[in-house]
Structures are given as structure tokens and as C-alpha cells.
Design a protein around this motif. Structure first.
Motif, PDB file in Angstrom:
ATOM      1  N   GLY A  99      59.212  30.899   6.942  1.00 20.10           N
ATOM      2  CA  GLY A  99      59.398  31.409   5.594  1.00 20.10           C
ATOM      3  C   GLY A  99      59.041  30.423   4.507  1.00 20.10           C
ATOM      4  N   CYS A 100      58.347  29.351   4.861  1.00 21.55           N
ATOM      5  CA  CYS A 100      58.110  28.289   3.882  1.00 21.55           C
ATOM      6  C   CYS A 100      56.643  27.873   3.836  1.00 21.55           C
ATOM      7  N   GLU A 101      55.993  28.200   2.737  1.00 25.24           N
ATOM      8  CA  GLU A 101      54.584  27.852   2.578  1.00 25.24           C
ATOM      9  C   GLU A 101      54.357  26.340   2.499  1.00 25.24           C
ATOM     10  N   ILE A 102      55.310  25.601   1.940  1.00 24.14           N
ATOM     11  CA  ILE A 102      55.171  24.143   1.862  1.00 24.14           C
ATOM     12  C   ILE A 102      55.151  23.548   3.269  1.00 24.14           C
ATOM     13  N   CYS A 103      56.073  23.968   4.110  1.00 19.70           N
ATOM     14  CA  CYS A 103      56.128  23.466   5.485  1.00 19.70           C
ATOM     15  C   CYS A 103      54.820  23.750   6.227  1.00 19.70           C
ATOM     16  N   VAL A 104      54.359  24.991   6.118  1.00 18.98           N
ATOM     17  CA  VAL A 104      53.121  25.381   6.797  1.00 18.98           C
ATOM     18  C   VAL A 104      51.954  24.550   6.293  1.00 18.98           C
ATOM     19  N   GLN A 105      51.853  24.369   4.987  1.00 14.80           N
ATOM     20  CA  GLN A 105      50.732  23.609   4.434  1.00 14.80           C
ATOM     21  C   GLN A 105      50.762  22.150   4.882  1.00 14.80           C
ATOM     22  N   ILE A 106      51.940  21.552   4.975  1.00 21.53           N
ATOM     23  CA  ILE A 106      52.032  20.158   5.424  1.00 21.53           C
ATOM     24  C   ILE A 106      51.564  20.030   6.869  1.00 21.53           C
ATOM     25  N   VAL A 107      51.944  20.971   7.722  1.00 23.96           N
ATOM     26  CA  VAL A 107      51.473  20.937   9.114  1.00 23.96           C
ATOM     27  C   VAL A 107      49.958  21.107   9.166  1.00 23.96           C
ATOM     28  N   LEU A 108      49.424  22.033   8.382  1.00 24.52           N
ATOM     29  CA  LEU A 108      47.976  22.250   8.387  1.00 24.52           C
ATOM     30  C   LEU A 108      47.227  21.055   7.800  1.00 24.52           C
ATOM     31  N   ASP A 109      47.815  20.394   6.805  1.00 27.69           N
ATOM     32  CA  ASP A 109      47.214  19.165   6.275  1.00 27.69           C
ATOM     33  C   ASP A 109      47.156  18.094   7.364  1.00 27.69           C
ATOM     34  N   THR A 110      48.214  18.005   8.145  1.00 22.42           N
ATOM     35  CA  THR A 110      48.252  17.042   9.253  1.00 22.42           C
ATOM     36  C   THR A 110      47.193  17.388  10.284  1.00 22.42           C
ATOM     37  N   LYS A 111      47.142  18.641  10.668  1.00 22.33           N
ATOM     38  CA  LYS A 111      46.156  19.098  11.657  1.00 22.33           C
ATOM     39  C   LYS A 111      44.734  18.801  11.184  1.00 22.33           C
ATOM     40  N   ASN A 112      44.435  19.166   9.943  1.00 22.12           N
ATOM     41  CA  ASN A 112      43.089  18.951   9.412  1.00 22.12           C
ATOM     42  C   ASN A 112      42.737  17.470   9.351  1.00 22.12           C
ATOM     43  N   GLY A 113      43.689  16.652   8.948  1.00 18.67           N
ATOM     44  CA  GLY A 113      43.452  15.214   8.908  1.00 18.67           C
ATOM     45  C   GLY A 113      43.154  14.642  10.287  1.00 18.67           C
ATOM     46  N   LYS A 114      43.904  15.074  11.289  1.00 22.54           N
ATOM     47  CA  LYS A 114      43.664  14.612  12.657  1.00 22.54           C
ATOM     48  C   LYS A 114      42.284  15.062  13.138  1.00 22.54           C
ATOM     49  N   GLN A 115      41.902  16.301  12.811  1.00 23.67           N
ATOM     50  CA  GLN A 115      40.579  16.801  13.209  1.00 23.67           C
ATOM     51  C   GLN A 115      39.453  16.022  12.533  1.00 23.67           C
ATOM     52  N   GLU A 116      39.722  15.491  11.356  1.00 26.39           N
ATOM     53  CA  GLU A 116      38.739  14.669  10.644  1.00 26.39           C
ATOM     54  C   GLU A 116      38.732  13.232  11.157  1.00 26.39           C
ATOM     55  N   GLY A 117      39.628  12.918  12.092  1.00 27.79           N
ATOM     56  CA  GLY A 117      39.669  11.582  12.679  1.00 27.79           C
ATOM     57  C   GLY A 117      40.492  10.576  11.895  1.00 27.79           C
ATOM     58  N   LYS A 118      41.300  11.042  10.970  1.00 29.01           N
ATOM     59  CA  LYS A 118      42.121  10.126  10.172  1.00 29.01           C
ATOM     60  C   LYS A 118      43.324   9.672  10.983  1.00 29.01           C
ATOM     61  N   PRO A 119      43.732   8.419  10.807  1.00 28.68           N
ATOM     62  CA  PRO A 119      44.966   7.966  11.451  1.00 28.68           C
ATOM     63  C   PRO A 119      46.180   8.599  10.771  1.00 28.68           C
ATOM     64  N   LEU A 120      47.265   8.702  11.503  1.00 30.98           N
ATOM     65  CA  LEU A 120      48.456   9.383  11.011  1.00 30.98           C
ATOM     66  C   LEU A 120      49.028   8.741   9.744  1.00 30.98           C
ATOM     67  N   HIS A 121      48.979   7.418   9.646  1.00 29.75           N
ATOM     68  CA  HIS A 121      49.515   6.773   8.438  1.00 29.75           C
ATOM     69  C   HIS A 121      48.710   7.170   7.198  1.00 29.75           C
ATOM     70  N   GLU A 122      47.413   7.395   7.336  1.00 30.08           N
ATOM     71  CA  GLU A 122      46.590   7.840   6.199  1.00 30.08           C
ATOM     72  C   GLU A 122      46.911   9.288   5.826  1.00 30.08           C
TER      73      GLU A 122
END
Length: 147
Positions: A99-122
Motif C-alpha cells: 500500500g505504499c508507493e514510497i516503499c515500492v519506489q525505493i525497492v525499484l531504485d535499488t533494483k535499477n541501481g544494481k542492474q546498472e552495476g552500482k555498488p550498494l553504498h552508492e
């Protein structure tokens, strides 16, 4: 006769194209996974994708804060919004993220960053910059070096 064959070939390709198109949530196995009713009935866009990513990558989300205010209900990271315990097919899902768009967007931001090869701290730094000026994060530990 040529016209009939041409129309049949065209119809075949239209059908083939329609059958191969995927919906918004058919990403990373979200369609194949069985989700609880609260996920299936959620009006939040891409919610199945976020739950599938959380189930398959809980170790990443342990180090990503949530900014929806859920720290006040005991959440320690964005992972808490989606998972109570377990991972993969053994995941026990929490209804909060559905029920939370903020939560979903943060997970998708994480997923997209990992797919782009970014380290987790970035990735975390980008999320902190995006939400941190106006919202309060959960008390989430920094990712260890090399993640």
C-alpha cells in the motif's frame, strides 16, 4: 490467393506479437511467483516487481532505509516493508509495502541501481539524497564494503 496468404501471415505476426508482450509486473519472475491477496489486489503500480525483488535480494534491502515513516512501527529498513522472514519462494510477505508507493519506489531504485552495476553504498546515497531532505529514514545500517 496471394491476398489470403498475406492476410494469414499478417494475422500470425500480430498474434505472435500480442502473445509475447509482457505486463508491468512480469519482470524478474513476478508473474510466476504466488503472492498473497494483498499484493495481488494492490493498486500500487509495480508492486509485484518490488515484492519479487525483495524476496530474491533481501540482503541488499537490509542496508537501504525506508522513508515512508515506517520506522515508527519498528521497521529497520525497506526490507521490513515487504518481508517478515525468509527469501525466495520461502518468503513471508508483509502487507505494508503493498500500500505504499514510497516503499515500492525505493525497492525499484535499488533494483535499477544494481542492474546498472552500482555498488550498494552508492545506491543508498542516491536514495538518501532523493528522500532525505523532506522525510525521516528508518535507522538502517550502512552496507558493508564491497556490496
Amino acid at each position: 490467393m496471394k491476398k489470403i496468404i498475406s492476410m494469414a501471415v499478417l494475422a500470425f505476426f500480430v498474434l505472435l506479437t500480442a502473445c509475447s508482450q509482457q505486463g508491468d509486473d512480469n519482470i524478474d519472475g513476478a508473474k510466476e511467483r504466488v503472492f498473497p491477496d494483498f499484493v495481488e489486489s494492490s493498486p500500487v503500480k509495480h508492486v509485484k516487481e518490488a515484492y519479487a525483488y525483495a524476496a530474491d535480494h533481501p540482503q541488499d534491502l537490509d542496508h537501504i532505509p525506508c522513508y515512508c515513516g515506517c520506522g515508527s512501527i519498528g521497521h529497520k529498513s525497506v526490507k521490513s516493508c515487504f518481508l517478515r522472514s525468509g527469501s525466495g519462494e520461502e518468503a513471508s510477505f508483509d502487507p505494508h509495502g503493498a500500500g505504499c508507493e514510497i516503499c515500492v519506489q525505493i525497492v525499484l531504485d535499488t533494483k535499477n541501481g544494481k542492474q546498472e552495476g552500482k555498488p550498494l553504498h552508492e545506491i543508498r546515497q542516491e536514495i538518501d539524497q532523493r528522500y532525505g531532505e523532506r522525510l525521516t529514514p528508518t535507522n538502517t545500517p550502512e552496507p558493508p564494503a564491497g556490496m
